[in-house]
Design an enzyme around this catalytic site. Structure first.
Site: not given
Length: 419
Positions: A216, A270
């Site tokens: 990720k 993110c």
């Protein structure tokens, strides 16, 4: 093959009802699970239990209303027992860009007393490598009678399943995107896959927990490096009197070139955060990733350096700042460069009137609301009153404005929308 019989609705507790936790809880509840959502925000809990949503995400309100009315989803501030736990709490960073795992630790300490053995605990929060192990260690330290060893009645199973969705498309991409599943012990990964198969139509990519965590981070660091390249090109192009958006469009006609778009910086929880987790984990081996972060973090200052000299030449200057969110057509202001720029404008120009336009929110965030020279304003009103128009986010409302309103205005278009 789904592990849950048609007559059984697996029990799931989702810890953290933010931009990932609540959509995940709603989709699970609409797909065959009995879900309890847990959050420390009592107002958000009350809102959800009324069948309403506390933030904007397309298509989520209908799903939440339906599953709450059917009794498949309820929210609470107190963690219950469940057969499956999904931890979707924030993972910010501390000073020096060190990962802050305190929310994960708190979640683990709240879950630990409830465990009976054989529960599955999934860490979904974007995390540095080793965070799933940290969660397991936290729980086992509080409950030494439990174990990671498979096959025991006291075994607790841990997996890492990072979210990979785009704000504004979360309800679609939760179902359609491929899913990485990382196993920490035993058959935790297979159990997590079975749970997510209730709603996920994408491919399941099985690995270990550390690799899942790093995957990720890698996805977001890749995008961050690409955006940094575009942002650096924009600075170079300014100095050479070149239109950077035309430049990138031309370069992208090469079959193996795909440069992303420049802007006033990078925001969101993110891309603006995750690369720092890699840097913190391997500081001596991550110079490219660190430099990309520094380039993108410096872009708001570059925007201000171009605008401030012009603004200081105008007495009682009026500035229309279009956009506060970190990306178009959402209300998410986390790590937003636009929000940062507006705050710094207000500090640098105390005599100015900053007309902040953000059509996706009803009130300014606290640090802007408390400033006397910032006001939330409707877009056309702001542009008409402005001496300077600063486009920070390319919301649909801004791309469709009547361009004649910009006549005789000083315009700073950080998104390349108006040519």
């Amino acid at each position: 093959m789904n592990a849950f019989p048609n007559s059984t609705r697996p029990s799931v507790a989702v810890i953290g009802l933010g931009y990932i936790g609540l959509p995940t809880a709603a989709v699970l509840a609409s797909s065959g699970a009995d879900v309890v959502g847990v959050d420390i925000n009592a107002d958000a809990v009350a809102t959800i239990n009324e069948g309403k949503v506390p933030f904007v995400e397309p298509d989520m309100a209908t799903t939440v209303a339906g599953v709450v009315s059917q009794g498949y989803l309820r929210a609470t501030t107190k963690t219950p027992h469940a057969d499956n736990y999904i931890v979707a709490v924030p993972t910010p960073f501390k000073d020096g860009h060190e990962p802050d795992l305190s929310f994960i630790e708190t979640a683990g300490k709240q879950i630990a007393p409830l465990l009976e053995g054989n529960e599955l605990i999934i860490l979904e929060s974007t995390s540095p490598p080793g965070a799933t192990e940290f969660l397991a260690e936290t729980i086992l330290a509080a409950r030494p009678d439990l174990s990671l060893k498979s096959g025991s009645a006291q075994t607790i199973y841990f997996a890492h399943c990072p979210e990979r969705v785009l704000p504004g498309r979360i309800m679609i991409e939760l179902r359609t995107n491929d899913r990485i599943v990382g196993t920490l012990n035993g058959n935790a990964g297979e159990r997590a896959r079975d749970l997510y198969e209730l709603f996920c139509e994408g491919e399941f990519l099985m690995t270990d927990a550390r690799t899942a965590e790093m995957a990720k981070l890698t996805e977001n660091a890749y995008r961050d490096v690409n955006i940094a390249f575009a942002n650096e090109l924009s600075v170079i192009s300014d100095g050479l009197d070149i239109n950077v958006w035309e430049l990138i469009k031309l370069a992208n006609h090469h079959p193996r070139v795909n440069i992303l778009q420049p802007g006033p910086g990078v925001g969101g929880h993110c891309i603006a955060v995750d690369p720092w987790f890699i840097v913190a984990t391997a500081p001596d081996q991550s110079s490219l990733i660190r430099t990309a972060r520094e380039v993108n973090d410096a872009k708001p200052g570059y925007v201000l350096d171009k605008l401030l000299p012009q603004a200081r030449r105008i007495q009682d200057v009026q500035i229309a700042a279009l956009g506060l969110a970190f990306k178009p057509n959402i209300d998410d202001l986390r790590e937003s460069p636009a929000r940062q720029i507006v705050g710094q404008l207000a500090d640098e120009l105390p005599q100015a009137n900053i007309l902040a336009v953000e059509p996706n929110i009803d009130r300014l965030p606290a640090e802007l609301d408390e400033r006397d020279n910032v006001a939330l304003t409707e877009v056309n009103e702001a542009i008409r009153a402005a001496d300077i128009v600063l486009l920070l986010v390319d919301h649909n409302e801004f791309t469709r404005i009547d361009r004649t309103l910009l006549t005789q205005k000083i315009v700073h278009d950080t998104r390349g929308v108006w040519g």
